[in-house]
Write a protein that holds these residues in place. Sequence first.
Motif, short mmCIF file in Angstrom:
data_model
loop_
_atom_site.label_atom_id
_atom_site.label_comp_id
_atom_site.label_asym_id
_atom_site.label_seq_id
_atom_site.Cartn_x
_atom_site.Cartn_y
_atom_site.Cartn_z
N GLY A 40 -4.11 9.56 3.77
CA GLY A 40 -2.68 9.72 4.05
C GLY A 40 -2.32 10.95 4.87
O GLY A 40 -1.14 11.27 5.02
N THR A 44 -0.41 9.94 8.22
CA THR A 44 0.90 9.38 7.87
C THR A 44 1.86 10.51 7.48
O THR A 44 3.03 10.51 7.87
N PRO A 90 -10.60 12.72 2.80
CA PRO A 90 -11.39 11.64 3.39
C PRO A 90 -10.51 10.67 4.19
O PRO A 90 -9.29 10.67 4.06
N LEU A 102 0.83 -1.21 0.00
CA LEU A 102 0.00 0.00 0.00
C LEU A 102 0.86 1.26 0.00
O LEU A 102 1.74 1.41 0.85
P1 ATP Z 1 -7.94 9.03 8.97
O1 ATP Z 1 -8.62 10.36 8.88
O2 ATP Z 1 -8.91 7.88 8.92
O3 ATP Z 1 -6.93 8.92 10.06
P2 ATP Z 1 -5.77 9.53 7.15
O4 ATP Z 1 -6.02 10.35 5.94
O5 ATP Z 1 -5.09 10.16 8.29
O6 ATP Z 1 -7.14 8.87 7.60
P3 ATP Z 1 -3.70 7.58 7.28
O7 ATP Z 1 -3.97 7.24 8.69
O8 ATP Z 1 -2.51 8.37 6.96
O9 ATP Z 1 -4.97 8.28 6.63
O10 ATP Z 1 -3.65 6.20 6.46
C1 ATP Z 1 -3.36 6.14 5.07
C2 ATP Z 1 -3.42 4.69 4.63
O11 ATP Z 1 -2.33 3.98 5.22
C3 ATP Z 1 -4.67 3.96 5.08
O12 ATP Z 1 -5.04 3.08 4.05
C4 ATP Z 1 -4.20 3.21 6.31
O13 ATP Z 1 -4.97 2.03 6.47
C5 ATP Z 1 -2.77 2.89 5.98
N1 ATP Z 1 -1.92 2.80 7.17
C6 ATP Z 1 -1.69 3.78 8.08
N2 ATP Z 1 -0.82 3.35 9.03
C7 ATP Z 1 -0.49 2.06 8.72
C8 ATP Z 1 0.36 1.09 9.30
N3 ATP Z 1 1.06 1.35 10.41
N4 ATP Z 1 0.44 -0.12 8.70
C9 ATP Z 1 -0.24 -0.38 7.57
N5 ATP Z 1 -1.07 0.50 6.96
C10 ATP Z 1 -1.19 1.72 7.52
#
Ligand code: ATP
Length: 364
Positions: free
Chosen positions: A40, A43, A36, A15
Amino acid sequence: MTIELSQLTKKFAALTAVDAIDLDVGEGEVLCLLGPSGCGKTTTLRMIAGLEWATSGDITLGGRRVNDLSARERNVAMSFQFYALYPSLTVAENLAYPLHAEGLSSSQIKAKVAETSRVLQLDPILERRPGQLAEGEKQRVAVGRSIIRDPNCFLFDEPLSRLDVQLREEMRGEIKEVLQGLHRPTVIVTHDQLEALTMADRISVMRDGRIEQVASPHEIFQQPANLFVAGFIGTPAMNLIPATLTGMDGETNATFALEGGQTIAITVDPAVARLKHGATVTLGIRPRNLDIVHEDVSDGLSSVIDIIEPMGAETLAHLNDGRHDLRVVTDWRTPLEEGDRVHVRFQPGAVHVFGSDQQAVRSA
Ligand code: ATP
Protein backbone atom coordinates in the motif's frame (compact mmCIF):
# COMPACT_ATOMS: atom_id res chain seq x y z
CA MET A 1 4.22 22.99 6.28
CA THR A 2 3.36 19.47 7.43
CA ILE A 3 1.48 16.42 6.16
CA GLU A 4 -1.04 14.67 8.39
CA LEU A 5 -2.89 11.51 7.51
CA SER A 6 -5.72 10.45 9.76
CA GLN A 7 -7.47 7.09 9.46
CA LEU A 8 -6.67 7.22 5.76
CA THR A 9 -8.24 4.31 3.87
CA LYS A 10 -8.36 3.20 0.24
CA LYS A 11 -10.48 0.35 -1.00
CA PHE A 12 -10.36 -1.10 -4.50
CA ALA A 13 -13.62 -3.10 -4.63
CA ALA A 14 -13.18 -5.85 -2.01
CA LEU A 15 -9.47 -5.12 -1.48
CA THR A 16 -8.43 -2.70 1.28
CA ALA A 17 -5.13 -1.38 -0.09
CA VAL A 18 -4.62 1.17 2.71
CA ASP A 19 -6.29 0.46 6.03
CA ALA A 20 -6.97 3.40 8.38
CA ILE A 21 -3.43 4.69 8.69
CA ASP A 22 -2.36 7.64 10.87
CA LEU A 23 0.88 9.41 9.98
CA ASP A 24 2.46 12.85 10.42
CA VAL A 25 5.39 14.23 8.46
CA GLY A 26 7.03 17.34 9.87
CA GLU A 27 8.57 20.35 8.19
CA GLY A 28 11.90 19.42 6.61
CA GLU A 29 11.36 15.80 7.61
CA VAL A 30 12.08 12.90 5.26
CA LEU A 31 9.76 9.98 5.88
CA CYS A 32 10.22 6.69 4.02
CA LEU A 33 7.30 4.32 3.45
CA LEU A 34 8.94 0.91 3.44
CA GLY A 35 7.41 -2.49 2.97
CA PRO A 36 7.01 -5.50 0.70
CA SER A 37 5.36 -5.31 -2.71
CA GLY A 38 1.64 -4.66 -2.54
CA CYS A 39 1.57 -3.34 1.04
CA GLY A 40 0.00 0.00 0.00
CA LYS A 41 2.97 2.36 -0.19
CA THR A 42 2.30 3.77 -3.66
CA THR A 43 -1.43 4.03 -3.04
CA THR A 44 -0.73 6.10 0.09
CA LEU A 45 1.58 8.39 -1.86
CA ARG A 46 -0.93 8.78 -4.70
CA MET A 47 -3.66 9.73 -2.24
CA ILE A 48 -1.45 12.47 -0.77
CA ALA A 49 -0.68 13.69 -4.29
CA GLY A 50 -4.34 13.76 -5.27
CA LEU A 51 -3.92 11.11 -7.98
CA GLU A 52 -6.17 8.69 -6.12
CA TRP A 53 -9.27 9.59 -4.05
CA ALA A 54 -9.32 8.39 -0.46
CA THR A 55 -12.22 6.07 0.43
CA SER A 56 -12.29 7.58 3.95
CA GLY A 57 -10.08 9.44 6.38
CA ASP A 58 -8.38 12.83 6.14
CA ILE A 59 -5.36 14.21 4.32
CA THR A 60 -4.18 17.52 5.76
CA LEU A 61 -1.44 19.68 4.24
CA GLY A 62 -0.25 22.57 6.37
CA GLY A 63 -3.37 22.36 8.52
CA ARG A 64 -5.79 22.38 5.56
CA ARG A 65 -7.88 19.33 4.66
CA VAL A 66 -7.16 18.66 0.98
CA ASN A 67 -9.19 15.48 0.29
CA ASP A 68 -11.45 17.31 -2.14
CA LEU A 69 -8.75 19.32 -3.91
CA SER A 70 -7.30 18.31 -7.26
CA ALA A 71 -3.65 17.35 -7.57
CA ARG A 72 -2.88 20.77 -9.00
CA GLU A 73 -4.63 22.64 -6.20
CA ARG A 74 -2.67 20.69 -3.60
CA ASN A 75 0.59 21.98 -5.07
CA VAL A 76 2.68 18.91 -4.32
CA ALA A 77 5.75 17.78 -6.24
CA MET A 78 5.53 14.12 -7.17
CA SER A 79 8.31 12.44 -9.03
CA PHE A 80 9.05 8.89 -9.98
CA GLN A 81 12.73 9.35 -10.44
CA PHE A 82 15.18 11.80 -9.06
CA TYR A 83 16.41 12.72 -12.44
CA ALA A 84 14.78 12.83 -15.77
CA LEU A 85 16.35 15.90 -17.32
CA TYR A 86 15.90 17.12 -20.87
CA PRO A 87 19.28 16.41 -22.48
CA SER A 88 19.05 19.18 -25.07
CA LEU A 89 18.30 21.92 -22.54
CA THR A 90 20.83 23.67 -20.31
CA VAL A 91 20.58 23.40 -16.54
CA ALA A 92 18.94 26.84 -16.39
CA GLU A 93 16.40 25.81 -19.06
CA ASN A 94 15.71 22.53 -17.31
CA LEU A 95 15.03 24.41 -14.09
CA ALA A 96 12.75 26.91 -15.82
CA TYR A 97 10.76 24.23 -17.66
CA PRO A 98 8.05 23.59 -15.02
CA LEU A 99 7.45 27.35 -14.72
CA HIS A 100 6.38 27.87 -18.33
CA ALA A 101 3.10 26.11 -17.64
CA GLU A 102 2.43 28.49 -14.75
CA GLY A 103 2.15 31.57 -16.96
CA LEU A 104 4.93 33.52 -15.21
CA SER A 105 6.72 36.44 -16.88
CA SER A 106 10.28 35.89 -18.05
CA SER A 107 11.67 38.11 -15.29
CA GLN A 108 9.74 36.13 -12.67
CA ILE A 109 11.09 32.90 -14.16
CA LYS A 110 14.61 34.29 -14.12
CA ALA A 111 14.30 35.28 -10.46
CA LYS A 112 13.02 31.81 -9.48
CA VAL A 113 15.80 30.06 -11.39
CA ALA A 114 18.37 32.28 -9.67
CA GLU A 115 16.91 31.56 -6.23
CA THR A 116 16.77 27.78 -6.78
CA SER A 117 20.26 27.80 -8.20
CA ARG A 118 21.52 29.62 -5.12
CA VAL A 119 19.89 27.16 -2.70
CA LEU A 120 21.27 24.12 -4.52
CA GLN A 121 24.59 25.68 -5.49
CA LEU A 122 24.07 25.29 -9.21
CA ASP A 123 25.46 28.66 -10.34
CA PRO A 124 28.69 27.29 -11.84
CA ILE A 125 26.84 24.78 -14.03
CA LEU A 126 23.77 26.75 -15.14
CA GLU A 127 24.81 26.88 -18.78
CA ARG A 128 25.84 23.21 -19.08
CA ARG A 129 23.75 20.43 -20.56
CA PRO A 130 22.99 17.21 -18.61
CA GLY A 131 25.57 15.25 -20.66
CA GLN A 132 28.30 17.48 -19.23
CA LEU A 133 27.31 16.99 -15.61
CA ALA A 134 28.52 14.62 -12.92
CA GLU A 135 25.81 12.33 -11.56
CA GLY A 136 25.54 14.21 -8.27
CA GLU A 137 25.07 17.46 -10.17
CA LYS A 138 22.29 15.96 -12.30
CA GLN A 139 20.58 14.90 -9.14
CA ARG A 140 20.70 18.39 -7.70
CA VAL A 141 19.29 19.83 -10.93
CA ALA A 142 16.44 17.31 -10.81
CA VAL A 143 15.68 18.24 -7.22
CA GLY A 144 15.84 21.88 -8.32
CA ARG A 145 13.25 21.22 -10.95
CA SER A 146 10.92 19.71 -8.36
CA ILE A 147 11.32 22.57 -5.88
CA ILE A 148 11.23 25.54 -8.24
CA ARG A 149 7.42 25.74 -8.14
CA ASP A 150 7.72 25.97 -4.36
CA PRO A 151 5.47 22.97 -3.68
CA ASN A 152 3.95 22.24 -0.29
CA CYS A 153 5.63 18.85 -0.07
CA PHE A 154 7.76 16.38 -2.01
CA LEU A 155 6.63 12.89 -2.90
CA PHE A 156 8.98 10.38 -4.50
CA ASP A 157 8.13 6.87 -5.69
CA GLU A 158 11.16 4.55 -5.78
CA PRO A 159 13.36 7.46 -6.88
CA LEU A 160 16.63 5.55 -7.03
CA SER A 161 15.38 2.27 -8.42
CA ARG A 162 16.71 2.82 -11.94
CA LEU A 163 20.22 3.79 -10.90
CA ASP A 164 23.12 1.38 -10.74
CA VAL A 165 24.30 0.24 -7.32
CA GLN A 166 27.27 2.56 -7.01
CA LEU A 167 25.34 5.65 -8.01
CA ARG A 168 22.54 4.76 -5.68
CA GLU A 169 24.99 4.71 -2.80
CA GLU A 170 26.34 8.14 -3.67
CA MET A 171 22.88 9.63 -4.06
CA ARG A 172 21.39 8.45 -0.82
CA GLY A 173 23.42 10.72 1.43
CA GLU A 174 23.25 13.71 -0.84
CA ILE A 175 19.48 13.58 -1.31
CA LYS A 176 18.86 13.56 2.40
CA GLU A 177 20.98 16.65 2.87
CA VAL A 178 19.26 18.58 0.10
CA LEU A 179 15.74 17.64 1.19
CA GLN A 180 16.35 18.51 4.83
CA GLY A 181 17.36 22.03 3.86
CA LEU A 182 14.08 22.70 2.05
CA HIS A 183 11.78 23.01 5.09
CA ARG A 184 9.07 20.97 3.43
CA PRO A 185 7.86 17.48 4.32
CA THR A 186 9.07 14.70 2.03
CA VAL A 187 7.64 11.20 1.62
CA ILE A 188 9.71 8.61 -0.22
CA VAL A 189 8.33 5.21 -1.18
CA THR A 190 10.86 2.42 -1.31
CA HIS A 191 11.05 -1.32 -0.89
CA ASP A 192 14.81 -1.08 -0.34
CA GLN A 193 15.60 -1.03 3.35
CA LEU A 194 19.10 0.33 2.92
CA GLU A 195 17.68 3.26 1.04
CA ALA A 196 15.19 3.90 3.82
CA LEU A 197 17.73 3.44 6.60
CA THR A 198 20.13 5.96 5.05
CA MET A 199 17.72 8.59 3.69
CA ALA A 200 14.91 8.75 6.22
CA ASP A 201 14.54 10.75 9.39
CA ARG A 202 11.76 8.32 10.19
CA ILE A 203 10.64 5.08 8.56
CA SER A 204 7.07 3.85 8.41
CA VAL A 205 7.09 0.08 7.88
CA MET A 206 3.89 -1.09 6.17
CA ARG A 207 2.30 -4.49 5.69
CA ASP A 208 -1.08 -5.33 4.17
CA GLY A 209 -2.21 -1.70 4.14
CA ARG A 210 -1.34 -1.10 7.78
CA ILE A 211 1.54 0.61 9.52
CA GLU A 212 3.54 -1.82 11.63
CA GLN A 213 5.93 0.73 13.16
CA VAL A 214 6.97 4.36 12.65
CA ALA A 215 10.32 5.32 14.16
CA SER A 216 13.82 6.55 13.40
CA PRO A 217 16.03 4.20 11.36
CA HIS A 218 18.06 3.52 14.49
CA GLU A 219 15.01 2.60 16.54
CA ILE A 220 13.46 0.49 13.79
CA PHE A 221 16.66 -1.53 13.66
CA GLN A 222 17.46 -1.64 17.39
CA GLN A 223 13.94 -1.93 18.76
CA PRO A 224 11.62 -3.54 16.24
CA ALA A 225 8.09 -3.36 17.62
CA ASN A 226 7.02 -6.77 16.39
CA LEU A 227 8.09 -9.94 14.62
CA PHE A 228 7.30 -8.61 11.15
CA VAL A 229 9.55 -5.55 11.49
CA ALA A 230 12.24 -7.65 13.17
CA GLY A 231 12.32 -10.10 10.27
CA PHE A 232 11.94 -7.48 7.55
CA ILE A 233 14.70 -5.05 8.59
CA GLY A 234 18.36 -6.09 8.59
CA THR A 235 20.52 -8.22 6.31
CA PRO A 236 21.19 -11.02 6.82
CA ALA A 237 17.80 -11.30 8.48
CA MET A 238 17.42 -11.62 12.26
CA ASN A 239 17.36 -15.19 13.58
CA LEU A 240 13.92 -15.96 14.98
CA ILE A 241 13.82 -18.93 17.32
CA PRO A 242 10.65 -20.35 18.90
CA ALA A 243 11.16 -20.94 22.64
CA THR A 244 9.39 -21.42 25.97
CA LEU A 245 10.13 -19.34 29.06
CA THR A 246 11.09 -21.79 31.80
CA GLY A 247 12.47 -19.57 34.54
CA MET A 248 13.48 -16.12 35.75
CA ASP A 249 16.35 -15.42 38.12
CA GLY A 250 15.90 -11.85 39.33
CA GLU A 251 14.46 -9.25 36.95
CA THR A 252 16.46 -9.85 33.83
CA ASN A 253 18.00 -13.31 33.79
CA ALA A 254 15.73 -15.64 31.89
CA THR A 255 15.98 -19.28 30.94
CA PHE A 256 14.31 -20.59 27.80
CA ALA A 257 13.82 -24.09 26.48
CA LEU A 258 14.13 -24.64 22.75
CA GLU A 259 12.61 -27.33 20.63
CA GLY A 260 14.89 -30.33 20.74
CA GLY A 261 15.81 -29.94 24.40
CA GLN A 262 18.52 -27.27 24.49
CA THR A 263 18.17 -24.53 27.09
CA ILE A 264 19.61 -21.07 27.11
CA ALA A 265 20.10 -18.56 29.95
CA ILE A 266 20.23 -14.95 28.79
CA THR A 267 19.79 -11.38 29.95
CA VAL A 268 16.46 -9.96 28.81
CA ASP A 269 14.34 -6.84 29.15
CA PRO A 270 12.68 -6.64 32.62
CA ALA A 271 9.26 -6.75 30.93
CA VAL A 272 9.88 -10.45 30.19
CA ALA A 273 9.52 -11.13 33.94
CA ARG A 274 5.81 -10.33 33.57
CA LEU A 275 5.26 -13.30 31.25
CA LYS A 276 3.95 -16.51 32.73
CA HIS A 277 6.32 -19.43 33.11
CA GLY A 278 5.71 -21.71 30.18
CA ALA A 279 4.87 -18.76 27.90
CA THR A 280 5.54 -19.37 24.24
CA VAL A 281 7.82 -16.72 22.77
CA THR A 282 10.10 -16.09 19.81
CA LEU A 283 13.68 -15.09 20.52
CA GLY A 284 15.23 -12.72 18.00
CA ILE A 285 18.95 -12.27 17.59
CA ARG A 286 20.81 -10.62 14.73
CA PRO A 287 23.49 -12.65 12.95
CA ARG A 288 26.14 -10.12 14.03
CA ASN A 289 25.16 -10.52 17.69
CA LEU A 290 26.13 -14.20 17.80
CA ASP A 291 29.71 -15.27 18.52
CA ILE A 292 31.10 -18.65 17.58
CA VAL A 293 32.98 -20.14 20.53
CA HIS A 294 34.50 -23.52 21.09
CA GLU A 295 33.45 -24.28 24.64
CA ASP A 296 29.89 -25.15 25.64
CA VAL A 297 28.19 -22.12 27.21
CA SER A 298 24.93 -21.66 29.09
CA ASP A 299 24.15 -18.42 27.23
CA GLY A 300 24.39 -20.06 23.85
CA LEU A 301 23.48 -22.99 21.67
CA SER A 302 25.31 -25.88 20.15
CA SER A 303 24.98 -26.50 16.42
CA VAL A 304 26.71 -27.67 13.26
CA ILE A 305 28.14 -25.48 10.51
CA ASP A 306 26.16 -26.27 7.41
CA ILE A 307 27.23 -23.73 4.77
CA ILE A 308 29.91 -21.05 4.77
CA GLU A 309 29.45 -17.96 2.60
CA PRO A 310 32.40 -15.56 2.38
CA MET A 311 31.22 -11.93 2.18
CA GLY A 312 34.56 -10.12 1.98
CA ALA A 313 35.51 -8.71 5.38
CA GLU A 314 32.94 -10.96 7.01
CA THR A 315 31.79 -14.54 6.68
CA LEU A 316 28.18 -15.67 6.86
CA ALA A 317 27.84 -19.12 8.41
CA HIS A 318 24.60 -21.08 8.25
CA LEU A 319 24.29 -23.41 11.22
CA ASN A 320 21.81 -26.22 11.47
CA ASP A 321 21.25 -28.69 14.30
CA GLY A 322 18.42 -30.49 12.54
CA ARG A 323 15.79 -28.23 14.13
CA HIS A 324 17.01 -24.65 14.01
CA ASP A 325 18.62 -22.71 11.21
CA LEU A 326 20.94 -20.02 12.53
CA ARG A 327 22.74 -17.34 10.56
CA VAL A 328 25.96 -16.08 12.13
CA VAL A 329 28.18 -13.33 10.75
CA THR A 330 31.81 -13.55 11.86
CA ASP A 331 35.05 -11.83 11.03
CA TRP A 332 36.58 -13.46 7.94
CA ARG A 333 39.56 -14.58 10.02
CA THR A 334 37.45 -16.87 12.24
CA PRO A 335 38.44 -20.41 11.23
CA LEU A 336 35.31 -22.30 10.19
CA GLU A 337 34.82 -25.68 8.55
CA GLU A 338 31.59 -27.01 7.15
CA GLY A 339 30.46 -29.96 9.26
CA ASP A 340 32.15 -28.71 12.48
CA ARG A 341 30.15 -28.76 15.68
CA VAL A 342 30.41 -25.36 17.35
CA HIS A 343 28.78 -23.29 20.07
CA VAL A 344 27.24 -19.90 19.51
CA ARG A 345 26.99 -17.40 22.32
CA PHE A 346 24.31 -14.73 22.37
CA GLN A 347 25.90 -11.35 23.03
CA PRO A 348 24.55 -9.89 26.29
CA GLY A 349 21.62 -7.51 25.88
CA ALA A 350 21.19 -8.30 22.19
CA VAL A 351 18.20 -10.66 22.42
CA HIS A 352 14.71 -9.51 21.46
CA VAL A 353 11.77 -11.39 22.96
CA PHE A 354 8.44 -11.47 21.11
CA GLY A 355 5.27 -12.69 22.79
CA SER A 356 2.67 -15.04 21.34
CA ASP A 357 0.86 -11.91 19.99
CA GLN A 358 4.04 -11.27 17.91
CA GLN A 359 4.69 -7.97 19.73
CA ALA A 360 8.05 -7.14 21.33
CA VAL A 361 8.07 -7.73 25.09
CA ARG A 362 9.79 -4.59 26.25
CA SER A 363 9.49 -2.04 29.02
CA ALA A 364 8.27 1.36 27.80
P1 ATP B 1 4.77 -2.05 -5.04
O1 ATP B 1 6.07 -1.85 -4.32
O2 ATP B 1 4.67 -3.39 -5.70
O3 ATP B 1 4.36 -0.91 -5.92
P2 ATP B 1 3.01 -1.00 -3.02
O4 ATP B 1 3.32 -1.25 -1.60
O5 ATP B 1 3.32 0.33 -3.58
O6 ATP B 1 3.67 -2.15 -3.89
P3 ATP B 1 0.36 -0.52 -3.96
O7 ATP B 1 0.79 -0.29 -5.35
O8 ATP B 1 -0.04 0.64 -3.15
O9 ATP B 1 1.47 -1.33 -3.17
O10 ATP B 1 -0.83 -1.59 -3.99
C1 ATP B 1 -1.52 -2.01 -2.82
C2 ATP B 1 -2.56 -3.03 -3.23
O11 ATP B 1 -3.59 -2.38 -3.99
C3 ATP B 1 -2.04 -4.13 -4.12
O12 ATP B 1 -2.69 -5.32 -3.76
C4 ATP B 1 -2.44 -3.68 -5.51
O13 ATP B 1 -2.62 -4.81 -6.35
C5 ATP B 1 -3.74 -2.97 -5.25
N1 ATP B 1 -4.00 -1.89 -6.22
C6 ATP B 1 -3.23 -0.80 -6.44
N2 ATP B 1 -3.78 0.00 -7.38
C7 ATP B 1 -4.95 -0.60 -7.77
C8 ATP B 1 -5.98 -0.26 -8.69
N3 ATP B 1 -5.93 0.86 -9.41
N4 ATP B 1 -7.01 -1.13 -8.82
C9 ATP B 1 -7.08 -2.24 -8.07
N5 ATP B 1 -6.14 -2.62 -7.18
C10 ATP B 1 -5.08 -1.81 -7.02
